[in-house]
Scaffold this motif. Structure first.
Motif, PDB file in Angstrom:
ATOM      1  N   ARG A   1      -6.060  -2.163   4.531  1.00 46.92           N
ATOM      2  CA  ARG A   1      -4.296  -1.689   5.157  1.00 46.92           C
ATOM      3  C   ARG A   1      -4.807  -0.225   6.111  1.00 46.92           C
ATOM      4  O   ARG A   1      -3.653   0.230   5.706  1.00 46.92           O
ATOM      5  CB  ARG A   1      -3.530  -1.987   4.219  1.00 46.92           C
TER       6      ARG A   1
ATOM      7  N   VAL B   1      -5.475   4.098   0.079  1.00 46.51           N
ATOM      8  CA  VAL B   1      -4.921   3.141   1.128  1.00 46.51           C
ATOM      9  C   VAL B   1      -6.498   1.654   0.932  1.00 46.51           C
ATOM     10  O   VAL B   1      -6.864   2.185   1.432  1.00 46.51           O
ATOM     11  CB  VAL B   1      -4.236   3.148   2.161  1.00 46.51           C
ATOM     12  N   ASP B   2      -6.328   1.043   0.474  1.00 43.79           N
ATOM     13  CA  ASP B   2      -7.528   0.135   0.726  1.00 43.79           C
ATOM     14  C   ASP B   2      -7.802  -0.505   2.463  1.00 43.79           C
ATOM     15  O   ASP B   2      -6.840  -0.323   3.339  1.00 43.79           O
ATOM     16  CB  ASP B   2      -7.101  -1.447   0.047  1.00 43.79           C
TER      17      ASP B   2
ATOM     18  N   TRP C   1       0.539  -1.508  -0.064  1.00 45.77           N
ATOM     19  CA  TRP C   1       0.270  -0.195  -0.078  1.00 45.77           C
ATOM     20  C   TRP C   1       0.941   1.140  -0.302  1.00 45.77           C
ATOM     21  O   TRP C   1       0.078   2.470  -0.613  1.00 45.77           O
ATOM     22  CB  TRP C   1      -0.663   0.163   1.359  1.00 45.77           C
TER      23      TRP C   1
END
Length: 442
Positions: free
Chosen positions: A378, A374-375, A259
């Motif tokens: 994470r 960021v997903d 990330w």
């Protein structure tokens, strides 16, 4: 915009009482920064670089202790978790004003490590007491209340220190904070929902609500950016624990940093720059007024500075489109430099308005950008690194400004941190260019 939410929220007695208790409990420590700086300079005869170093050491202590304190609240409950703070606040801050500078440094580190976690406790409890759309309004109210605290505390601290009572003032800070902790233990606001299922739901906020909580933590008064930065760490730790519990990965050894892109690195550069500019400006204001013999009027400048941050945050929150955090930091950094040309209290106050207007927007925009890049799986870890970047900037800004103040003069502190912030913006822009080139080749 639905302003009726504020009235509805304040009509709920537990929330109203929590906001009031939180506001009162923050006042002693809001005065501690100015008191400690002036005690080191006036009573111990050290320079502003030394005072900035002490502020940095205390900030590091807060950053190290915040995750542990947050986990203690989760595991043993609020009352037991607050016992070390209630004891240490009085003991440490009663000793600090009586020791040499060399002994003061480890003491303020321990003081930061064991500081009363009032900021995180109030926000954690608000997350339980308020639900849905009300939660965002509750965090906004807490941020406004904190701004008001930092309009009052530094002024009181400056008056006490300039009257030659810094020793008494620091002792009172410790005792008053301990009393606030005892009152908080008696009040014992909820930090999790009553039922296990509801508790897990409250603990694992939905993505949008958690992002609002994270943004509320960093969209705080410039004068207490240390606490705001440090208290991102409990959010990150809690998010990481939730991910591990859901996935069953209890013993994660290798962290996947996929990330961490150049765009995320640019936001971290912004966070470090914002922390550096704000903490350096804090020291610069105190130095400028103390050198000119206007120590007792420090609170006036903080009033203008923090009020501008409130207005900026409200305006930015009402915008339909986000603004690049790099551009906001560039503006705040550049507008900090003219504060060096202030000639008296009122010109310094007026010159603080423009950079102050961009304070909350910079921090909010940067937090929002991390959440966007960021997903969700994470994001907690990314927010933790974001908080570390902000804290690192805070720890660097105060001694950097202090060094230039000691060598050149009070005005040099504003110029130093302002130009350093501009430099970090250039780093962020370069990282963004790298990302665009990579995207163009893919």
């Amino acid at each position: 915009m639905n302003f009726a939410l504020y009235r509805q929220l304040l009509a709920v007695r537990p929330i109203r009482r929590l906001l009031l208790v939180g506001m009162i409990a923050r006042i002693p420590h809001s005065a501690a920064g100015v008191l400690l700086t002036l005690h080191i300079v006036l009573t111990l005869g050290q320079g502003y670089a030394a005072a900035g170093a002490a502020a940095a050491v205390m900030t590091i202590g807060i950053a190290v202790g915040a995750p542990w304190r947050g986990r203690r609240v989760d595991t043993v409950g609020l009352r037991k978790a607050l016992i070390p703070s209630v004891i240490s606040e009085t003991v440490i801050w009663s000793i600090v004003p009586h020791v040499s500078y060399e002994l003061l440094l480890p003491l303020v580190f321990v003081g930061g490590l064991l500081t009363l976690p009032i900021f995180s406790v109030v926000r954690q409890s608000l997350g339980v007491l308020a639900t849905g759309e009300q939660r965002r309004t509750a965090f906004a109210l807490d941020a406004i209340a904190t701004e008001l605290v930092f309009m009052i505390g530094p002024a009181v601290g400056a008056v006490i220190a300039t009257s030659g009572q810094s020793v008494l003032g620091l002792t009172v800070v410790g005792v008053a904070t301990s009393v606030s902790g005892l009152f908080l233990m008696w009040f014992n606001p909820p930090t999790r929902s009553a039922s296990p299922d509801a508790g897990l739901e409250a603990e694992g906020l939905e993505a949008e609500e958690r992002e609002s909580a994270e943004a509320a933590v960093v969209a705080a008064a410039p004068a207490h950016v240390q606490e705001a930065a440090a208290e991102l760490a409990p959010l990150a730790a809690a998010a990481q624990e939730r991910r591990q519990r859901r996935s069953g990965l209890r013993h994660r050894v290798v962290h996947n940093f996929s990330w961490f892109t150049s765009a995320v690195a640019a936001v971290f550069a912004v966070a470090a720059g914002a922390g550096m500019v704000l903490s350096g400006t804090d020291v610069g204001i105190v130095a400028a007024l103390q050198t000119g013999g206007h120590q007792a009027e420090i609170g006036i400048v903080f009033l203008f500075w923090c009020a501008a941050s409130v207005v900026g945050g409200i305006l930015y929150g009402a915008m339909h489109r986000p603004v690049s955090p790099i551009l906001l930091l560039l503006g705040m950094s550049a507008l900090t430099v003219p504060m060096a040309f202030a000639t008296d209290v009122w010109t310094l106050s007026l010159l603080s308005l423009l950079p102050g207007l961009l304070c909350a927007p910079v921090l909010s925009a940067a937090s929002e950008k991390v959440a966007e890049l960021v997903d969700e799986s994470r994001r907690g870890e990314a927010m933790g690194w974001y908080g570390s970047s902000l804290t690192g900037g805070v720890a660097l800004g105060a001694p950097l400004a202090g060094l230039f103040i000691d060598v050149i003069g009070p005005s040099a502190g504003f110029v130093a941190v302002g130009l350093a912030g501009v430099g970090l913006c250039l780093v962020g822009l370069a990282l963004q260019r790298v990302r665009r080139r990579r995207l163009a080749h893919t």
